[in-house]
Design an enzyme around this catalytic site. Sequence first.
Site, PDB file in Angstrom:
ATOM      1  N   TYR B 290      -0.208   1.383   3.707  1.00  0.00           N
ATOM      2  CA  TYR B 290      -0.197   0.129   2.710  1.00  0.00           C
ATOM      3  C   TYR B 290       0.453   0.359   1.530  1.00  0.00           C
ATOM      4  O   TYR B 290       0.180   1.255   0.820  1.00  0.00           O
ATOM      5  CB  TYR B 290      -1.563  -0.447   2.790  1.00  0.00           C
ATOM      6  CG  TYR B 290      -1.732  -1.611   1.704  1.00  0.00           C
ATOM      7  CD1 TYR B 290      -2.594  -2.667   2.762  1.00  0.00           C
ATOM      8  CD2 TYR B 290      -1.563  -1.876   0.600  1.00  0.00           C
ATOM      9  CE1 TYR B 290      -2.752  -3.934   1.955  1.00  0.00           C
ATOM     10  CE2 TYR B 290      -1.872  -2.922  -0.091  1.00  0.00           C
ATOM     11  CZ  TYR B 290      -2.421  -3.969   0.702  1.00  0.00           C
ATOM     12  OH  TYR B 290      -2.735  -5.312  -0.162  1.00  0.00           O
ATOM     13  N   TYR B 341       4.264  -8.778   3.143  1.00  0.00           N
ATOM     14  CA  TYR B 341       2.962  -8.410   2.612  1.00  0.00           C
ATOM     15  C   TYR B 341       2.097  -9.465   3.120  1.00  0.00           C
ATOM     16  O   TYR B 341       1.799 -10.374   2.504  1.00  0.00           O
ATOM     17  CB  TYR B 341       3.161  -8.282   1.088  1.00  0.00           C
ATOM     18  CG  TYR B 341       2.127  -7.997   0.444  1.00  0.00           C
ATOM     19  CD1 TYR B 341       1.278  -6.988   0.741  1.00  0.00           C
ATOM     20  CD2 TYR B 341       1.759  -8.904  -0.958  1.00  0.00           C
ATOM     21  CE1 TYR B 341       0.003  -6.638  -0.050  1.00  0.00           C
ATOM     22  CE2 TYR B 341       0.606  -8.395  -1.441  1.00  0.00           C
ATOM     23  CZ  TYR B 341      -0.172  -7.454  -1.001  1.00  0.00           C
ATOM     24  OH  TYR B 341      -1.512  -6.953  -1.745  1.00  0.00           O
TER      25      TYR B 341
END
Lengths: 143, 389
Positions: B290, B341
């Site tokens: 991430y 995202y």
Amino acid sequence: MKRVLGDNWVLPALDDDNRAFFTSGKLVVQQCSQCEKFQHAPEDICQSCQSFELHNFESQGQGKVESVAVVDHAIHPSLKDKVPYAIVAVSVDDAPGVLIVGNVIGKAPDDIRIGDNVSVVFEEVDDERSGERLTIPQWQAVQ
Amino acid sequence: MNDKAAICGIGETVYYNRGDSPHTEFQLACMAITAAADDAGIAPDEIDGFVTYSDNRNGPTRLSAALGIQNLRFAATTWPGGGNSVAGAMQIAESAVRAGYANNIVVFRAIAQGQFGRFGQAGGSSGMGGGYMAGGAAFSGPYGLLSPAQRCALRTARFMHDHDISQEALCDIAMACYANAQSNPRALKSGKPLTREQYHASRWIVKPYHLYDCCPENDGAAASIITTAERARDRKNKPAYITGAAQGDGASYSTLTPDDLATSFYTPVAENLWGYTGLEPKDMDVVQFYENFTGAVLIALSEMGFAPPEGIEEFVSGGALVGPEAKLPFNTSGGNLAEAYIHGFQLINESVRQIRGTSTCQVRNVEHALTVGGPGYAPGSAIVLGASQ
Ligand SMILES: [Zn+2]
């Protein structure tokens, strides 16, 4: 001194945990009365020995820059004419184990380095909501 | 607990630039969830559990009503926070399935910022409080420390200082994500490759982060369905078995302290994950990290054990993270930076694709796929998926 980010920039909302830090005119760090460890921000319990007996230690106000981030992109409209400004995390010589966030005066933001010595100074501002005189800790570069 | 759990279905919406979604956030959530059910070969009303993280807008009762679910048996979320908990949410669902509390649990994340304002922004949902900041923010907001980028920049700056890491290492993370996105038609940055020159010429957000070090904000939704390994074997796609998941936090990680300044909070996650699974970084055939900010990923890569801090710049250099044949195949769909995202949930789906063999940047013979949650916030979390039980 005047405020680094301008007279209209946000103020701390005073509460029982932060009143001494923002109004005493000293650099105040929470200390455990049992094991004498320091912690910041103030917490309800000692993170080292779980004692509830905590007091405010008055530091001499000397510190060292442990990290610095220079803000170039203003994420709030009222900071547009304040960038670039440097955010620092400062360790306190006589209160080991804590870091205090602040800004540095007396040095260009891009010239501030990890390891720089700094000493506390205070922004003074009247807080209309609480009616109290705030003394917000900031950091002066030490030559 | 005897049987493993497995991911039997994945789904997502089209991904949009922030504010461009023609659908409401709840519609996006429902689209991703029904797509995941279809991928699993079940009807939406066979879903009997919901788990999410960092989402208080798309609740389980509203979803149950919308999808016609007659018997919702399990609903849970992680503590409020952000993408640090993406694998923590998977861990909750895995635990519940293995305990037998539900059979088809959806884990998902949906976001439409045009509808609800921006996530992770001062002045957004957290607010500036009419000129005052309270609680922990009282010690940072008056100094202009407002955003996740600024917080993580303080940690990255110290990490770079301590280990003599140059800006090129951050650039290598960004370039790998953009390069790997080019073969992915879902990726918002597909067709927009990034050069080293473009990276360095981009404006500073907060040093040491350039524009390209910071993940964009997007709209969309992604979902996975978790069931028992036994049920997963009868579904239409190859199961991605959950080998193990972990969360982690350390004693002083809730505050900035000198000893823990240069951290992404993943040392305890690594200890817990590798301890639980009995695996090591070298066993991972492909990894998804991430990226909220490239520098935070660099720290997390090191803390997860892929290279020591002093060797991390060399480890990521020279295209070591680019393409399916990379030294470490990394963010093969483009990640948060270049695919989309969706608070990291699209990384979970990409790990499932790698196990199935259906990625647009497919690594050969994937046995284990690692997904690591958001760095710089705690508790962190990570999950290993396996091709076999
Ligand atoms: Zn104590």
